[in-house]
Scaffold this active site. Structure first.
Site, mmCIF file in Angstrom:
data_model
loop_
_atom_site.group_PDB
_atom_site.id
_atom_site.type_symbol
_atom_site.label_atom_id
_atom_site.label_comp_id
_atom_site.label_asym_id
_atom_site.label_seq_id
_atom_site.Cartn_x
_atom_site.Cartn_y
_atom_site.Cartn_z
ATOM 1 N NE ARG A 256 -4.133 -1.417 -0.200
ATOM 2 C CZ ARG A 256 -5.221 -1.605 0.559
ATOM 3 N NH1 ARG A 256 -5.436 -0.873 1.597
ATOM 4 N NH2 ARG A 256 -6.080 -2.532 0.222
ATOM 5 N NE ARG B 201 -7.287 5.634 2.008
ATOM 6 C CZ ARG B 201 -8.145 4.924 2.712
ATOM 7 N NH1 ARG B 201 -9.298 5.437 3.061
ATOM 8 N NH2 ARG B 201 -7.854 3.704 3.079
ATOM 9 N NE ARG C 61 -8.249 6.833 -5.585
ATOM 10 C CZ ARG C 61 -9.570 6.945 -5.551
ATOM 11 N NH1 ARG C 61 -10.194 7.657 -6.435
ATOM 12 N NH2 ARG C 61 -10.262 6.328 -4.633
ATOM 13 C CG ASP D 53 -8.575 -3.571 -4.735
ATOM 14 O OD1 ASP D 53 -8.062 -2.894 -3.830
ATOM 15 O OD2 ASP D 53 -9.329 -4.529 -4.508
ATOM 16 C CE1 TYR E 53 -12.875 -7.550 1.433
ATOM 17 C CE2 TYR E 53 -11.094 -8.691 0.315
ATOM 18 C CZ TYR E 53 -11.521 -7.794 1.279
ATOM 19 O OH TYR E 53 -10.608 -7.150 2.069
HETATM 20 O O1 CP3 Z 1 0.334 0.431 -3.183
HETATM 21 C C1 CP3 Z 1 -0.165 -0.695 -3.322
HETATM 22 O O2 CP3 Z 1 -0.084 -1.599 -2.461
HETATM 23 C C2 CP3 Z 1 -0.836 -1.036 -4.638
HETATM 24 C C3 CP3 Z 1 -2.227 -0.929 -4.692
HETATM 25 C C4 CP3 Z 1 -3.174 -1.903 -3.994
HETATM 26 C C5 CP3 Z 1 -4.487 -1.531 -3.689
HETATM 27 N N1 CP3 Z 1 -5.152 -2.621 -3.225
HETATM 28 C C6 CP3 Z 1 -5.046 -0.178 -3.892
HETATM 29 C C7 CP3 Z 1 -6.105 0.271 -2.975
HETATM 30 C C8 CP3 Z 1 -3.020 -3.251 -3.636
HETATM 31 C C9 CP3 Z 1 -1.791 -4.143 -3.703
HETATM 32 C C10 CP3 Z 1 -4.293 -3.692 -3.145
HETATM 33 C C11 CP3 Z 1 -4.584 -5.082 -2.741
HETATM 34 C C12 CP3 Z 1 -5.746 -5.332 -1.874
HETATM 35 N N2 CP3 Z 1 -7.010 -4.830 -1.978
HETATM 36 C C13 CP3 Z 1 -5.740 -6.267 -0.814
HETATM 37 C C14 CP3 Z 1 -4.554 -7.087 -0.398
HETATM 38 C C15 CP3 Z 1 -3.587 -6.265 0.390
HETATM 39 C C16 CP3 Z 1 -4.012 -6.041 1.830
HETATM 40 O O3 CP3 Z 1 -4.089 -4.878 2.207
HETATM 41 O O4 CP3 Z 1 -4.200 -7.024 2.538
HETATM 42 C C17 CP3 Z 1 -7.013 -6.265 -0.233
HETATM 43 C C18 CP3 Z 1 -7.481 -7.084 0.951
HETATM 44 C C19 CP3 Z 1 -7.818 -5.370 -1.003
HETATM 45 C C20 CP3 Z 1 -9.258 -5.039 -0.816
HETATM 46 C C21 CP3 Z 1 -9.392 -3.608 -0.453
HETATM 47 N N3 CP3 Z 1 -9.333 -2.580 -1.372
HETATM 48 C C22 CP3 Z 1 -9.530 -3.032 0.840
HETATM 49 C C23 CP3 Z 1 -9.646 -3.804 2.127
HETATM 50 C C24 CP3 Z 1 -9.524 -1.630 0.671
HETATM 51 C C25 CP3 Z 1 -9.531 -0.578 1.761
HETATM 52 C C26 CP3 Z 1 -10.747 0.259 1.847
HETATM 53 C C27 CP3 Z 1 -10.404 1.621 2.418
HETATM 54 O O5 CP3 Z 1 -10.793 2.611 1.795
HETATM 55 O O6 CP3 Z 1 -9.737 1.681 3.467
HETATM 56 C C28 CP3 Z 1 -9.411 -1.376 -0.719
HETATM 57 C C29 CP3 Z 1 -9.363 -0.043 -1.365
HETATM 58 C C30 CP3 Z 1 -8.027 0.356 -1.851
HETATM 59 N N4 CP3 Z 1 -7.267 -0.405 -2.680
HETATM 60 C C31 CP3 Z 1 -7.357 1.576 -1.577
HETATM 61 C C32 CP3 Z 1 -6.146 1.536 -2.295
HETATM 62 C C33 CP3 Z 1 -5.087 2.582 -2.391
HETATM 63 C C34 CP3 Z 1 -7.856 2.711 -0.685
HETATM 64 C C35 CP3 Z 1 -9.039 3.412 -1.269
HETATM 65 C C36 CP3 Z 1 -8.743 4.557 -2.206
HETATM 66 O O7 CP3 Z 1 -7.632 5.123 -2.239
HETATM 67 O O8 CP3 Z 1 -9.688 4.922 -2.923
#
Ligand code: CP3
Length: 348
Positions: A29, A33, A42, A78, A154
């Site tokens: 990540r 943010r 974004r 994602d 999910y």
């Molecule tokens: O920088 C990186 O790691 C690359 C981008 C990345 C994202 N998601 C972008 C994202 C990666 C590798 C993921 C994988 C992902 N997505 C996982 C596995 C990694 C982990 O954290 O265990 C999981 C479980 C997800 C599912 C998911 N997507 C969740 C739980 C969330 C969080 C929701 C929130 O808003 O807190 C997301 C959204 C998400 N994916 C964000 C990002 C940067 C945040 C929301 C946004 O910026 O709009």
């Protein structure tokens, strides 16, 4: 930069268990943010819209490489992108995570999971990879996919869950249906990862973030085969395969056996102990992301502790034990990178 430079990148050498000029470091990540430049770019739309825009997604992928000086980029995407792209009905709600309109609940829902064809369903992913790789030069890009179990959780729960009650009910109550679901999701992950490697990703990570919710025997019988199918299918590409989950201390040996080159470790298991559980494998981790909210001397001490527990052995990729927390000061992560590069030496 030539291809030879990329092949010698510290990340790729460490993933292969080879001595490297420094301990490579990147952060799960890292694009997100915590970065003001990310928030500025974004705006408020869905992350899935940003992922569908290659120029935007490429820029977001590159932001943390510039800001932190990390040894790898990870594709901005994602784990639910393939399921969304075939029209399963998934969106990502800010602050919540993936939300599914009609969760997977019966054999009839298998018909909603048609094969994922990356070049038709999500051509923007490979386009983004190509844009990023052209900019990165000798810095590797890590492609990724969600592991079948974590994506299934999910699709079945319909939203993030603390207990995985429905998922486990299906796993135990309808094991054949559960296996069929995981097999479909394995094929989706394979197609997605092969397309990313084909477009230029030079390592891949399989995120089984929530596998730690399972007992080892249950993981081994019901989940590991699908993850192994994914990792085995990537073997012929020759790119290093990283396999990560949270709370997986009791599963580490099995996650290693699933076919990864590198096993990700969260902060709950000291790295020296984790190493004993995955003999012959490289390890990735494992600073507690929340520690980065503490005063710098604490962060430095805990960073040095991770390095000391690895003890200079080759095959260590420094990372957090899970993703960057959004409230983190990005300056701290830049300091962590500098410290790991300064003091982390894999002597071989
Ligand atoms: O920088 C990186 O790691 C690359 C981008 C990345 C994202 N998601 C972008 C994202 C990666 C590798 C993921 C994988 C992902 N997505 C996982 C596995 C990694 C982990 O954290 O265990 C999981 C479980 C997800 C599912 C998911 N997507 C969740 C739980 C969330 C969080 C929701 C929130 O808003 O807190 C997301 C959204 C998400 N994916 C964000 C990002 C940067 C945040 C929301 C946004 O910026 O709009």
């Amino acid at each position: 930069m030539s291809g030879a430079d990329l092949a010698d990148a510290p990340l790729l050498r460490a993933c292969r268990g080879l001595p490297a000029e420094r301990v490579p470091v990147w952060f799960m990540r890292q694009a997100g943010r915590a970065l003001p430049e990310y928030r500025a770019l974004r705006g408020t739309g869905s992350i899935l819209d940003a992922v569908r825009d290659p120029a935007l997604a490429a820029e977001i992928t590159l932001q943390p490489v510039r800001r932190y000086g990390v040894d790898a980029a990870i594709l901005y995407s994602d784990i639910v992108v393939p399921a969304a792209a075939i029209g399963f009905g998934v969106d990502i709600t800010p602050g919540v995570g993936p939300v599914v309109t009609e969760p997977f609940s019966s054999a009839a829902d298998l018909a909603r999971l048609r094969p994922f064809v990356p070049e038709e369903d999500a051509p923007y992913v490979a386009d983004t990879v190509r844009l990023v790789v052209a900019e990165l030069g000798a810095t590797p890009l890590i492609g990724f996919a969600g592991a079948p179990f974590t994506v299934a959780s999910y699709l079945i729960e319909g939203r993030p869950s603390r207990t995985y009650g429905r998922t486990k009910a299906m796993l135990h109550g309808e094991p054949e249906l559960f296996a069929a679901l995981l097999d479909r999701l394995a094929d989706m992950a394979i197609a997605s990862l092969l397309a990313q490697v084909e477009a230029g990703a030079s390592a891949i990570q399989l995120f089984d973030s929530w596998a730690g919710a399972l007992a080892p025997d249950v993981y081994e019988a019901h989940v590991l085969p699908a993850s192994r199918k994914v990792l085995d299918a990537l073997a012929a590409t020759g790119v290093p395969r990283i396999h990560f989950g949270v709370g997986t201390g009791e599963l580490l040996h099995l996650m290693g056996e699933a076919g990864a080159d590198v096993v990700g470790v969260d902060w709950r298991v000291p790295l020296d102990v984790a190493r004993q559980r995955v003999p012959g494998k490289a390890v990735q981790g494992n600073l507690d992301p929340a520690v980065c909210l503490a005063p710098w001397p604490v962060v430095a001490e805990r960073t040095r502790d991770v390095l000391a527990r690895n003890g200079g052995r080759p095959g260590h990729v420094f990372n957090l034990g899970h993703g960057v927390l959004p409230e983190l000061d990005p300056g701290v992560l830049a300091e962590v990178v500098a410290l790991v590069h300064e003091e982390g030496r894999a002597d071989g």
